[in-house]
Design a protein around this motif. Sequence first.
Motif, mmCIF file in Angstrom:
data_model
loop_
_atom_site.group_PDB
_atom_site.id
_atom_site.type_symbol
_atom_site.label_atom_id
_atom_site.label_comp_id
_atom_site.label_asym_id
_atom_site.label_seq_id
_atom_site.Cartn_x
_atom_site.Cartn_y
_atom_site.Cartn_z
ATOM 1 N N SER A 121 85.182 73.599 28.006
ATOM 2 C CA SER A 121 84.167 72.700 27.456
ATOM 3 C C SER A 121 83.226 73.465 26.541
ATOM 4 O O SER A 121 82.892 74.618 26.817
ATOM 5 C CB SER A 121 83.326 72.074 28.572
ATOM 6 O OG SER A 121 84.104 71.266 29.400
ATOM 7 N N LEU A 134 75.604 67.660 26.049
ATOM 8 C CA LEU A 134 76.940 67.081 25.993
ATOM 9 C C LEU A 134 77.947 68.172 26.322
ATOM 10 O O LEU A 134 77.765 69.328 25.918
ATOM 11 C CB LEU A 134 77.252 66.535 24.606
ATOM 12 C CG LEU A 134 76.374 65.416 24.077
ATOM 13 C CD1 LEU A 134 76.729 65.120 22.620
ATOM 14 C CD2 LEU A 134 76.551 64.163 24.924
ATOM 15 N N THR A 184 81.938 68.754 25.679
ATOM 16 C CA THR A 184 83.174 68.280 25.059
ATOM 17 C C THR A 184 84.295 69.143 25.602
ATOM 18 O O THR A 184 84.346 70.351 25.346
ATOM 19 C CB THR A 184 83.098 68.370 23.530
ATOM 20 O OG1 THR A 184 81.978 67.587 23.097
ATOM 21 C CG2 THR A 184 84.370 67.850 22.886
ATOM 22 N N VAL A 233 84.402 63.626 26.746
ATOM 23 C CA VAL A 233 83.004 63.945 26.465
ATOM 24 C C VAL A 233 82.172 63.446 27.642
ATOM 25 O O VAL A 233 82.324 62.294 28.077
ATOM 26 C CB VAL A 233 82.512 63.285 25.162
ATOM 27 C CG1 VAL A 233 81.033 63.567 24.933
ATOM 28 C CG2 VAL A 233 83.342 63.781 23.972
#
Length: 125
Positions: A92, A103, A105, A119
Amino acid sequence: MSTDVTSAPSITGYESLNDRVFVMVSSTASVVDATSPSRFHYFEQDGVIWGSYDGDTVVIGRFSGYRESDTVTINFVHLGINGATTSGPATSVISTAADGTLLLTENFEGPNGTPEVSVCREVRA
């Protein structure tokens, strides 16, 4: 390793992920249930990452790994609502949304070996 994780340091400009909660907002692997998305609880100490998750298509899941700067590398395993166990590595990248929440991802391989992306957005109280 000490079990006191209350004072995990900031790593290269990003705040610690310690005791932060994230919910999945999108995934190429499946449709995300907006009313009951997968929920991830992260812990971090000295770059070591671990935690748990559940919700949506997951009964219970666990992960552990490490963090270098804005990249988190983990291995995960979970039991799905279909009774199947899924496991594997994931990476991530941490970023900050316009509202200041974090966030994640995540890139991972689906059960059939297909590259997938999800996400997750930080939940703040």
